[in-house]
Design an enzyme around this catalytic site. Structure first.
Site, PDB file in Angstrom:
ATOM      1  N   CYS A 220      34.434  38.817  30.934  1.00 43.94           N
ATOM      2  CA  CYS A 220      35.215  39.408  32.022  1.00 43.94           C
ATOM      3  C   CYS A 220      34.307  39.631  33.225  1.00 43.94           C
ATOM      4  O   CYS A 220      33.080  39.657  33.114  1.00 43.94           O
ATOM      5  CB  CYS A 220      35.850  40.715  31.581  1.00 43.94           C
ATOM      6  SG  CYS A 220      34.721  42.114  31.511  1.00 43.94           S
ATOM      7  N   ALA A 241      29.917  33.014  31.996  1.00 44.23           N
ATOM      8  CA  ALA A 241      29.518  34.407  32.236  1.00 44.23           C
ATOM      9  C   ALA A 241      30.456  35.103  33.229  1.00 44.23           C
ATOM     10  O   ALA A 241      31.388  34.497  33.764  1.00 44.23           O
ATOM     11  CB  ALA A 241      28.082  34.438  32.743  1.00 44.23           C
ATOM     12  N   HIS A 242      30.158  36.377  33.476  1.00 47.13           N
ATOM     13  CA  HIS A 242      31.040  37.180  34.340  1.00 47.13           C
ATOM     14  C   HIS A 242      31.066  36.675  35.778  1.00 47.13           C
ATOM     15  O   HIS A 242      30.098  36.162  36.287  1.00 47.13           O
ATOM     16  CB  HIS A 242      30.685  38.666  34.300  1.00 47.13           C
ATOM     17  CG  HIS A 242      29.261  39.018  34.589  1.00 47.13           C
ATOM     18  ND1 HIS A 242      28.840  40.301  34.696  1.00 47.13           N
ATOM     19  CD2 HIS A 242      28.169  38.250  34.774  1.00 47.13           C
ATOM     20  CE1 HIS A 242      27.547  40.316  34.931  1.00 47.13           C
ATOM     21  NE2 HIS A 242      27.120  39.087  34.983  1.00 47.13           N
ATOM     22  N   ASN A 243      32.234  36.818  36.389  1.00 50.41           N
ATOM     23  CA  ASN A 243      32.440  36.502  37.807  1.00 50.41           C
ATOM     24  C   ASN A 243      32.380  35.003  38.116  1.00 50.41           C
ATOM     25  O   ASN A 243      32.322  34.616  39.273  1.00 50.41           O
ATOM     26  CB  ASN A 243      31.428  37.224  38.701  1.00 50.41           C
ATOM     27  CG  ASN A 243      31.334  38.717  38.401  1.00 50.41           C
ATOM     28  OD1 ASN A 243      32.343  39.370  38.240  1.00 50.41           O
ATOM     29  ND2 ASN A 243      30.129  39.236  38.308  1.00 50.41           N
ATOM     30  N   SER A 261      28.436  34.601  38.110  1.00 51.19           N
ATOM     31  CA  SER A 261      28.840  34.459  39.512  1.00 51.19           C
ATOM     32  C   SER A 261      28.748  33.037  40.048  1.00 51.19           C
ATOM     33  O   SER A 261      28.882  32.831  41.252  1.00 51.19           O
ATOM     34  CB  SER A 261      28.021  35.382  40.424  1.00 51.19           C
ATOM     35  OG  SER A 261      28.205  36.725  40.039  1.00 51.19           O
TER      36      SER A 261
END
Lengths: 349, 349, 349
Positions: A220, A241-243, A261
């Protein structure tokens, strides 16, 4: 399930050559065909197999005329491969449709809103405020967290785990053991060398027609959403991974990983075990070879290889030289000897 | 859940500038802020966003004075980022605390000893002689093997599997699908080419404050313990083999793997997809770049890159030359031609 | 469980030296031995430990005679290591045999045919037409799909997922979270850039004595079977794609991946994080070093390293030169300067 050649022909709008009463109950590759199975011949390169195949029914293109005797019943269709694929799809769907209803024991929170004709397997867990579309299939041992929304016709295979607040589109397929929406890996270093967890309160959005492979993990976002766009296909054991954001119709092979990201564009193809560092932008139509390591932004249409990755042609040139590096070094040492000799001669003159 | 600006300010010991009655029910990044959300501005670099943000409440540092009109209600605090993070943590905890009690059906062996205020989700399985501390949260479909001990305030997310005899500390977080304590990969080759399994009867110890990512696997020791020290943070899909030890406050990114019997020191940082061979010692404060391959011991404070890995500076020099390898080879061939010419001239003289 | 030295000696057909009444309830490494544990000394290199060990009982080879006083009771056997290993195996089996019967709630379809003395844990799901051999152990939260056949004495650890139609041999061990038979990654590109799923209706066959690590994934074949031959050992987090075949007694370390339709021969050893591209043939007795990338066929007995992989000796030569690449480049530039000087002198003459 048994099917007669004539019924298959009718369904495919094809023409029977041979015994229309023959039945099949499975499929096979033409070169491995056994009695009672259906095979296909599309590529003329494999024509020789048709004269030896034990398959009972073989789909062929309408312009195919056998040069020798064929044991099987033939069904002539416009496109043998497409016809075969559509039979398989139909077969798969018929089989999947055997799973319906809510098996017991399962856990469906009273606040969950569920569509029509869904399947919820035993030991599945549907949390508070979940909304499931029509014809959704939740296999046994799946966990669906609070407030999760799942679109029509989506399938979650056994043991899939969806954390709170995630949104899954329509016609998605998520394979066994995949984890959607676990906490992103974010920690603030403290003065004493320890790390404080940065709360990860965002979610994951899978748009429509996404497929996620077995044991793949998509974290998330810290805030906002990690987004997997429409039509993306992810293989097994991938880490997102996140973002991150993965663009429409991008395809990623097994064991690749995308760090936090980073954004990947549309219609890209990433090979197996590729790694993409964090905070990068990979634009559209990019192709990245297996095991490559991406450490900077990638422009539209680039084809990259190697770790750190470089342009395909350059990478191939470099690889070729690398293989001959001992020779190159040998040549260099020879030159040094020659040079020494010449310099000595000069000194003598 | 809705919160009033004045209540948030009171909680944070901050000062309201604007309408104290405004309410928020979610958080946002300042640049994406919508009505009804709370955002923060910590870095002056992003000041321009505050004049355009639709967020209803924005936390700012106490020394911030807007240069233009701001629509949002501001709350001035000593450190806007820390204040925001503590709100998030509080929100997360409040939400997690909704999960309490022992849901049915679950399996808790009669010999298990369980603390106060715990949560055991439906379809979770607690084996013989397990001991759970206070406020432990065992999500649905978790498996906890025999004799496992779990400290206070630890969270096991859905589908985590803990094999027999493992010890999990306090305040640990283990994400969905992680497997702790599966058999180490040990086989004795036999004369006929087959392998006999070497029994793996050790365990895994996670000390306090360890976080383990989704679908990560940590194998048990052959004998004794595979040990993950206090404060270690492991990302998703990591492999830690039998008899390994990972030192305090070391952080490992996704898809890294550590082969059997290797020890990693304190305060290290390992990048994604790093591989460490077996029976090595990596000392403290080591940093290893993504995709690196470690094949020998590493000393205190080293920074390594590449496969096989070398010192960071050397690696960057090598990478730079590698990119220009075709040019280097071209220069070498030119030198060879020149040398040939000179030698020919010499012969002529 | 407590065991007396004299009973252990009787079981091992060994000779007691010291107090035969001493009891042990656990095992240890000789260098870490504590009172109440059993250790072994096989390698004379570690002899010094025996004089300091606190272990209560130590197995030694029959030709071992202590040079100094030993606190422990010794048991002399033909082969101390083998004796120790067989004790461990017996202990493990005794312990595993505590799990028997069908726990409730579990889901066993009425059409399933199950052998004698099996264990089915709570929350396990056995689908339609499954056949389980004798003494099979299905741990909690396992999913077994339709028509799956499982041989005698096989163990599926918690949370294993087996898709429809797969065949698992006898004496196999599949660790927690492994997924057997998920859809192969096959998609046909469409004119609009999207992908149409190619139905994956084959299965996976694990022959006898196969071990599969935690969270490893083995995809089903498009048609026919993905085959893992007798005696293969797979570590954790490995990806085996559709239509692959892995030959007898081949051993693969963690996080390796094999792309679609590749065949690996017998008695091979693949290191961790190895990647093998699709449609390749790797013959028998091949060894591939960790992180290597295989992009073409490999002949019998080759030993390969690197990405792209080359022969071991060549790879080591290349690696050695690579480390000195800055020096090589420096030498080259020096030569260029010398050459320039000489050419200038020539021009002057």
């Amino acid at each position: 399930m048994e099917f007669k050649a004539e019924d298959i022909a009718k369904f495919l709008n094809g023409e029977v050559v041979g015994n229309p009463q023959v039945t099949v109950n499975n499929v096979s590759k033409i070169e491995e065909g056994k009695a009672g199975t259906l095979a296909f011949l599309a590529n003329p390169k494999y024509e020789s197999y048709i004269y030896e195949s034990e398959a009972s029914v073989i789909l062929v293109n309408s312009d195919f005329f056998p040069k020798r005797e064929v044991k099987a019943t033939l069904i002539k269709v416009a496109d043998a491969y497409q016809a075969f694929a559509s039979l398989l799809t139909m077969y798969e769907q018929a089989r999947a449709n055997l799973r319906t209803g809510i098996e017991q024991p399962s856990f469906v929170h009273e606040s969950a809103v569920i569509g029509e004709k869904i399947y919820v397997g035993a030991f599945a867990y549907i949390s508070r405020n979940v909304r499931l579309g029509n014809r959704v299939k939740i296999y046994p041992q799946v966990f669906v967290g609070e407030n999760v929304v799942i679109g029509d016709d989506t399938i979650l295979y056994p043991g899939v785990k969806i954390y709170n607040d995630c949104k899954i589109g329509s016609r998605c397929i998520v394979h066994a053991g995949a984890v959607i929406g676990a906490d992103g890996f974010g920690f603030a270093p403290q003065d004493d060398g320890s790390y404080r967890k940065i709360p990860q309160i965002g979610n994951v959005i899978l748009e429509d027609d996404v497929e996620v492979g077995a044991n793949t993990t998509i974290d998330c976002s810290t805030m906002g959403s990690t987004i997997i766009r429409k039509g993306v296909k992810l293989d097994n054991l991938i880490q997102i991974a996140h973002n991150c954001e993965v663009g429409e119709n991008t395809v990623i092979a097994a064991q690749a990983g995308i760090a936090g990201s980073s954004k990947v564009g549309k219609n890209c193809r990433l090979g197996g075990q590729v790694g993409i560092a964090g905070h990068l932008t990979i634009r559209d139509n990019v192709q990245i070879g297996a095991q490559a390591g991406i450490m900077k932004d990638v422009q539209n249409g680039e084809i990259l290889l190697g770790s750190p990755a470089v342009d395909l042609k350059q990478s191939m040139r470099i690889s070729a030289i690398l293989k001959n590096l001992p020779q190159l070094r040998h040549d260099l040492m020879e030159l040094q000897r020659d040079m020494k000799k010449i310099s000595a001669q000069k000194a003598d003159e």
